[in-house]
Design a protein around this motif. Structure first.
Motif, PDB file in Angstrom:
ATOM      1  N   ASP A 110      37.999  40.561  65.056  1.00 23.78           N
ATOM      2  CA  ASP A 110      39.132  41.414  64.676  1.00 23.78           C
ATOM      3  C   ASP A 110      40.421  40.945  65.346  1.00 23.78           C
ATOM      4  O   ASP A 110      41.511  41.073  64.777  1.00 23.78           O
ATOM      5  N   GLU A 111      40.290  40.390  66.553  1.00 15.17           N
ATOM      6  CA  GLU A 111      41.472  39.882  67.259  1.00 15.17           C
ATOM      7  C   GLU A 111      42.091  38.721  66.498  1.00 15.17           C
ATOM      8  O   GLU A 111      43.321  38.636  66.343  1.00 15.17           O
ATOM      9  N   LYS A 112      41.254  37.823  65.976  1.00 16.70           N
ATOM     10  CA  LYS A 112      41.782  36.694  65.205  1.00 16.70           C
ATOM     11  C   LYS A 112      42.417  37.156  63.900  1.00 16.70           C
ATOM     12  O   LYS A 112      43.417  36.591  63.449  1.00 16.70           O
ATOM     13  N   LEU A 113      41.846  38.191  63.296  1.00 16.64           N
ATOM     14  CA  LEU A 113      42.437  38.737  62.071  1.00 16.64           C
ATOM     15  C   LEU A 113      43.842  39.269  62.353  1.00 16.64           C
ATOM     16  O   LEU A 113      44.765  39.062  61.564  1.00 16.64           O
ATOM     17  N   ALA A 114      43.999  39.950  63.482  1.00 10.64           N
ATOM     18  CA  ALA A 114      45.309  40.471  63.861  1.00 10.64           C
ATOM     19  C   ALA A 114      46.295  39.340  64.120  1.00 10.64           C
ATOM     20  O   ALA A 114      47.476  39.411  63.720  1.00 10.64           O
ATOM     21  N   GLN A 115      45.832  38.281  64.774  1.00 11.06           N
ATOM     22  CA  GLN A 115      46.699  37.133  65.032  1.00 11.06           C
ATOM     23  C   GLN A 115      47.122  36.460  63.727  1.00 11.06           C
ATOM     24  O   GLN A 115      48.268  36.022  63.582  1.00 11.06           O
ATOM     25  N   ALA A 116      46.196  36.383  62.775  1.00 13.57           N
ATOM     26  CA  ALA A 116      46.522  35.780  61.478  1.00 13.57           C
ATOM     27  C   ALA A 116      47.580  36.599  60.749  1.00 13.57           C
ATOM     28  O   ALA A 116      48.476  36.041  60.088  1.00 13.57           O
ATOM     29  N   LYS A 117      47.511  37.906  60.866  1.00 10.88           N
ATOM     30  CA  LYS A 117      48.524  38.756  60.220  1.00 10.88           C
ATOM     31  C   LYS A 117      49.899  38.514  60.825  1.00 10.88           C
ATOM     32  O   LYS A 117      50.920  38.582  60.125  1.00 10.88           O
ATOM     33  N   SER A 118      49.932  38.214  62.120  1.00 12.81           N
ATOM     34  CA  SER A 118      51.224  37.919  62.762  1.00 12.81           C
ATOM     35  C   SER A 118      51.822  36.613  62.242  1.00 12.81           C
ATOM     36  O   SER A 118      53.020  36.371  62.388  1.00 12.81           O
ATOM     37  N   LEU A 119      50.974  35.770  61.632  1.00 11.02           N
ATOM     38  CA  LEU A 119      51.442  34.509  61.050  1.00 11.02           C
ATOM     39  C   LEU A 119      51.740  34.639  59.561  1.00 11.02           C
ATOM     40  O   LEU A 119      52.090  33.653  58.915  1.00 11.02           O
ATOM     41  N   GLY A 120      51.576  35.840  59.020  1.00 14.75           N
ATOM     42  CA  GLY A 120      51.952  36.054  57.627  1.00 14.75           C
ATOM     43  C   GLY A 120      50.841  36.449  56.686  1.00 14.75           C
ATOM     44  O   GLY A 120      51.088  36.702  55.501  1.00 14.75           O
ATOM     45  N   ALA A 121      49.594  36.515  57.170  1.00 10.40           N
ATOM     46  CA  ALA A 121      48.500  36.968  56.307  1.00 10.40           C
ATOM     47  C   ALA A 121      48.712  38.433  55.949  1.00 10.40           C
ATOM     48  O   ALA A 121      49.092  39.248  56.790  1.00 10.40           O
ATOM     49  N   LEU A 122      48.456  38.782  54.689  1.00 12.88           N
ATOM     50  CA  LEU A 122      48.646  40.153  54.222  1.00 12.88           C
ATOM     51  C   LEU A 122      47.466  41.050  54.574  1.00 12.88           C
ATOM     52  O   LEU A 122      47.601  42.268  54.640  1.00 12.88           O
ATOM     53  N   GLY A 123      46.305  40.443  54.775  1.00 13.38           N
ATOM     54  CA  GLY A 123      45.121  41.216  55.097  1.00 13.38           C
ATOM     55  C   GLY A 123      44.035  40.332  55.649  1.00 13.38           C
ATOM     56  O   GLY A 123      44.082  39.102  55.494  1.00 13.38           O
TER      57      GLY A 123
END
Length: 332
Positions: free
Chosen positions: A192-205
């Protein structure tokens, strides 16, 4: 010179002094500043059965300064800071690599050393907006992602893109490239931490693939993906077939989850999907990738930097899968 040598799967990596190479003919001698790890290095250490008595220097990514040149190279290159294209002898056909193709770092000596010699056709000036550390984290993973996303999947603006296994170098480059190209990007991870980091790079979900319902949630949010970029393969590959939009393209360049064990043939043909394999890329794609980075001021995500003599710790971090971004070795 100091170099990290791989001799066999049963022998640990060792830092030894070996003879400094010399540039001849069309070669350049590069004093390396930084190198970066790739999963390819890990696969070689696990799967290479041959015992190499003298050892091989692993490493496909590197950035450094040209110290000397062969007789067929302009002296003006001396002192230039460069990155190395690790895609060697691709061949004449841009669709697929030829019989002589290989990747820097095995069987040729690679970048986990103080010096390396390569042909001048594989060197390119370091992008000005990148530090040496950042530039070392570009070549293999960015080239792989660029070919997969643009040459293979033929990404168009506003398309819905899913990138699996976010956190590795190629997956993160695919994310940054797709976001910069105005795609609607989603990712998967077991963290879940990596998912949050990916969202900070522009991932929508993002979707945690440990959740049995992740694919259903992803399909509901996206109404199906136009493009899926996958580096895992494995038992869950069939889920990608299920959540791909009709006419979608699935590109795979890795097998971190193993071989694909099941495939829904009916969905494959009824949705008219394209399942595409991809490996590395051509010289033209490497140039286009560097141009894309510079024109959009993109920088790699760096997880951690280790000194050369802590290479074992660096690989241990990669093997645990805890990294988010490239793991880099400081050489000089």
């Amino acid at each position: 010179m100091k170099a990290i040598l791989f001799k066999s799967p049963t022998s640990p990596l060792v830092v030894e002094d070996i003879k400094k190479p010399k540039a001849t003919k069309d070669q350049v001698l590069i004093k390396l500043k930084y190198a970066a790890l790739n999963h390819r290095d890990l696969w070689i250490m696990k799967e290479q059965t041959q015992v190499l008595s003298e050892g091989i220097v692993l490493g496909s990514d590197g950035c450094g300064v040209i110290e000397d040149v062969g007789e067929d190279v302009d002296d003006l290159w001396i002192g230039s800071e460069v990155v190395i294209n690790p895609s060697l002898d691709w061949g004449e056909n841009p669709i697929v690599q030829g019989d002589k193709f290989r990747i820097l770092g095995f069987p040729d000596h690679g970048t986990f050393a103080e010096y390396i010699v390569v042909s001048k056709k594989y060197i390119f000036e370091k992008p000005e907006h990148l530090t040496s550390e950042q530039a070392a984290a570009v070549p293999l993973s960015a080239l792989t992602a660029y070919r997969a996303l643009f040459s293979k999947a033929r990404l168009r603006s506003k398309e819905r893109v899913l990138i699996t296994g976010i956190g590795g170098g190629a997956a993160l480059w695919a994310l940054q490239f797709a976001v910069a190209y105005q795609a609607k990007v989603f990712v998967t991870s077991g963290s879940d931490e990596k998912l949050a980091q990916a969202k900070s790079l522009g991932a929508l979900g993002g979707y945690n693939y440990k959740d049995p319902e992740w694919a259903a949630k992803a399909e509901k949010d996206s109404a199906g993906f136009d493009i899926i970029i996958d580096s895992a393969g494995g038992n869950d590959f069939n889920k990608l077939i299920e959540i791909a939009a009709p006419g979608g393209r699935i590109v795979n360049f890795g097998r971190t989850a193993g071989n694909i064990s099941e495939l829904s043939t009916r969905l494959l043909y009824w949705k008219q999907l394209s399942v595409l394999g991809s490996t590395m890329g051509t010289r033209d794609e490497f140039l286009s990738m560097l141009d894309f980075l510079e024109s959009r001021n993109l920088k790699p995500v760096i997880d951690k930097v280790y000194p050369l003599d802590q290479v074992k710790e660096a690989f241990q971090r990669m093997e645990t899968g805890n990294q988010f971004g490239k793991i880099v070795l400081k050489i000089s």
